[in-house]
Design a protein around this motif. Structure first.
Motif, PDB file in Angstrom:
ATOM      1  N   PRO A 153       0.815  -1.213   0.000  1.00  0.00           N
ATOM      2  CA  PRO A 153       0.000   0.000   0.000  1.00  0.00           C
ATOM      3  C   PRO A 153       0.847   1.260   0.000  1.00  0.00           C
ATOM      4  O   PRO A 153       1.974   1.279   0.500  1.00  0.00           O
ATOM      5  N   ASP A 154       0.330   2.327  -0.555  1.00  0.00           N
ATOM      6  CA  ASP A 154       0.948   3.633  -0.458  1.00  0.00           C
ATOM      7  C   ASP A 154      -0.156   4.672  -0.320  1.00  0.00           C
ATOM      8  O   ASP A 154      -1.343   4.343  -0.253  1.00  0.00           O
TER       9      ASP A 154
ATOM     10  N   VAL B 290       6.588  12.204  17.174  1.00  0.00           N
ATOM     11  CA  VAL B 290       7.250  10.902  17.220  1.00  0.00           C
ATOM     12  C   VAL B 290       7.491  10.372  15.804  1.00  0.00           C
ATOM     13  O   VAL B 290       8.592   9.904  15.479  1.00  0.00           O
ATOM     14  N   LEU B 291       6.492  10.449  14.948  1.00  0.00           N
ATOM     15  CA  LEU B 291       6.657   9.937  13.579  1.00  0.00           C
ATOM     16  C   LEU B 291       7.641  10.773  12.779  1.00  0.00           C
ATOM     17  O   LEU B 291       8.328  10.240  11.897  1.00  0.00           O
TER      18      LEU B 291
ATOM     19  N   ALA C 128       5.984   4.827  10.448  1.00  0.00           N
ATOM     20  CA  ALA C 128       4.997   4.865   9.367  1.00  0.00           C
ATOM     21  C   ALA C 128       5.280   3.794   8.328  1.00  0.00           C
ATOM     22  O   ALA C 128       4.350   3.165   7.801  1.00  0.00           O
ATOM     23  N   GLN C 129       6.544   3.570   8.016  1.00  0.00           N
ATOM     24  CA  GLN C 129       6.886   2.537   7.038  1.00  0.00           C
ATOM     25  C   GLN C 129       6.484   1.153   7.544  1.00  0.00           C
ATOM     26  O   GLN C 129       5.954   0.331   6.786  1.00  0.00           O
ATOM     27  N   ALA C 130       6.703   0.886   8.828  1.00  0.00           N
ATOM     28  CA  ALA C 130       6.300  -0.398   9.395  1.00  0.00           C
ATOM     29  C   ALA C 130       4.783  -0.551   9.359  1.00  0.00           C
ATOM     30  O   ALA C 130       4.256  -1.644   9.107  1.00  0.00           O
TER      31      ALA C 130
ATOM     32  N   ILE D 258       8.820  -5.278  18.696  1.00  0.00           N
ATOM     33  CA  ILE D 258       7.943  -5.903  17.707  1.00  0.00           C
ATOM     34  C   ILE D 258       8.374  -5.458  16.312  1.00  0.00           C
ATOM     35  O   ILE D 258       8.541  -4.263  16.059  1.00  0.00           O
ATOM     36  N   GLY D 259       8.533  -6.429  15.419  1.00  0.00           N
ATOM     37  CA  GLY D 259       8.980  -6.156  14.061  1.00  0.00           C
ATOM     38  C   GLY D 259       7.859  -5.640  13.182  1.00  0.00           C
ATOM     39  O   GLY D 259       6.815  -5.179  13.652  1.00  0.00           O
ATOM     40  N   GLU D 260       8.059  -5.722  11.874  1.00  0.00           N
ATOM     41  CA  GLU D 260       7.062  -5.240  10.921  1.00  0.00           C
ATOM     42  C   GLU D 260       6.459  -6.402  10.145  1.00  0.00           C
ATOM     43  O   GLU D 260       6.938  -7.528  10.223  1.00  0.00           O
ATOM     44  N   GLY D 261       5.387  -6.099   9.415  1.00  0.00           N
ATOM     45  CA  GLY D 261       4.658  -7.179   8.756  1.00  0.00           C
ATOM     46  C   GLY D 261       3.979  -8.078   9.763  1.00  0.00           C
ATOM     47  O   GLY D 261       3.791  -9.271   9.545  1.00  0.00           O
ATOM     48  N   VAL D 262       3.565  -7.492  10.894  1.00  0.00           N
ATOM     49  CA  VAL D 262       2.935  -8.230  11.992  1.00  0.00           C
ATOM     50  C   VAL D 262       1.425  -7.997  11.940  1.00  0.00           C
ATOM     51  O   VAL D 262       0.962  -6.871  11.733  1.00  0.00           O
TER      52      VAL D 262
END
Length: 267
Positions: A14-15, A76-77, A84-86, A156-160
């Motif tokens: 997504p974008d 923070v972002l 945001a990328q995660a 916690i990583g991404e793609g979760v």
């Protein structure tokens, strides 16, 4: 690179353009939500601003209003663009794994597991810069409003994907790597009053079924699956399924199988 064994290809990443296109379609089809959706997706907006507004709407409190939280989240972002990328990677994971999710926008607006995870990313950043009280307040607010209790120190990583998100409890020293799926009422907990590093380490590609309890400083090996309702008290090897109380290995997988992606909950 891991191999996905799903029967259909995953949707594109997504974008902002994809989300605004879906938002425009929803505004047209559901006028009651038009003002809300426009507030998140103005023509001159960004994904980071939309995410901050969404979370502030959900988590505002009587004495900590939307504007205050939205400003904090934006700061923070801006300091950590990786949040945001995660979140975008998380949206792609939800869209590709959840058969009931018709769009990225649906996941963004309606899935509380997604919102809980993004709020945790902000709380984790605050914890990392020694704003511990603010981090803990935000984590508690997520627990009260959304029902997921995640210590801000947890990694916690991404793609979760938190499927539903209700009743998820993740302790202070827990680690959840990339590309993990966790269903409702899962606990990654400690064993009692033991201090130090005392919570589970969940490796890449793992799926944890509903109601599973994983207790102690143990490792769930990459691409393994924990069956619903299991209680895991010792390390789980990679590429297997464990089930039962206490959990035992009941199946060995092909090394190419990624349970977090297939979401196959059979034994």
């Amino acid at each position: 690179m891991s191999m996905t064994l799903a029967s259909s290809p995953a949707p594109a990443h997504p974008d902002w353009t994809a989300l605004t296109t879906e938002a425009a379609a929803l505004i047209e089809s559901e006028p009651t939500l038009a003002e809300l959706v426009r507030s998140y997706f103005p023509k001159d907006g960004t994904f980071s601003l939309a995410l901050c507004s969404l979370l502030a709407d959900s988590l505002q409190a009587p004495s900590v209003g939307k504007g205050v939280l939205e400003s904090l989240f934006q700061d923070v972002l801006a300091a950590d663009a990786g949040i945001a990328q995660a979140a975008l990677v998380d949206l792609q994971a939800i869209r590709s794994r959840d058969p009931s999710c018709p769009s990225y926008l649906h996941a963004f607006l309606n899935l509380k597991g997604f919102q809980a995870l993004q709020a945790h990313r902000i709380a984790h950043y605050l914890w990392s810069v020694d704003r511990n009280e603010m981090a803990v307040w935000l984590a508690n607010r997520v627990s009260v409003v959304i029902g997921a209790d995640i210590h801000p120190a947890a990694n916690i990583g991404e793609g979760v994907m938190f499927d539903h998100g209700s009743g998820v409890v993740i302790g202070e020293t827990a680690v959840v790597e990339d590309n993990v799926s966790i269903l409702q009422n899962v606990t990654l907990g400690g064993t009692g009053k033991v201090g130090g590093d005392r919570h589970p380490k969940v490796r890449f590609g793992v799926m944890i079924g509903a109601g599973a309890k994983i207790i102690g400083n143990i490792e769930i090996g990459a691409n393994s699956k924990v069956a619903a309702g299991s209680v895991v008290l010792k390390d789980v090897p990679p590429n297997c399924t464990v089930a039962g109380i206490p959990a035992q290995v009941v199946r060995i997988h092909d090394a190419r199988t990624v349970p977090s992606e297939t979401m196959d909950q059979s034994l």
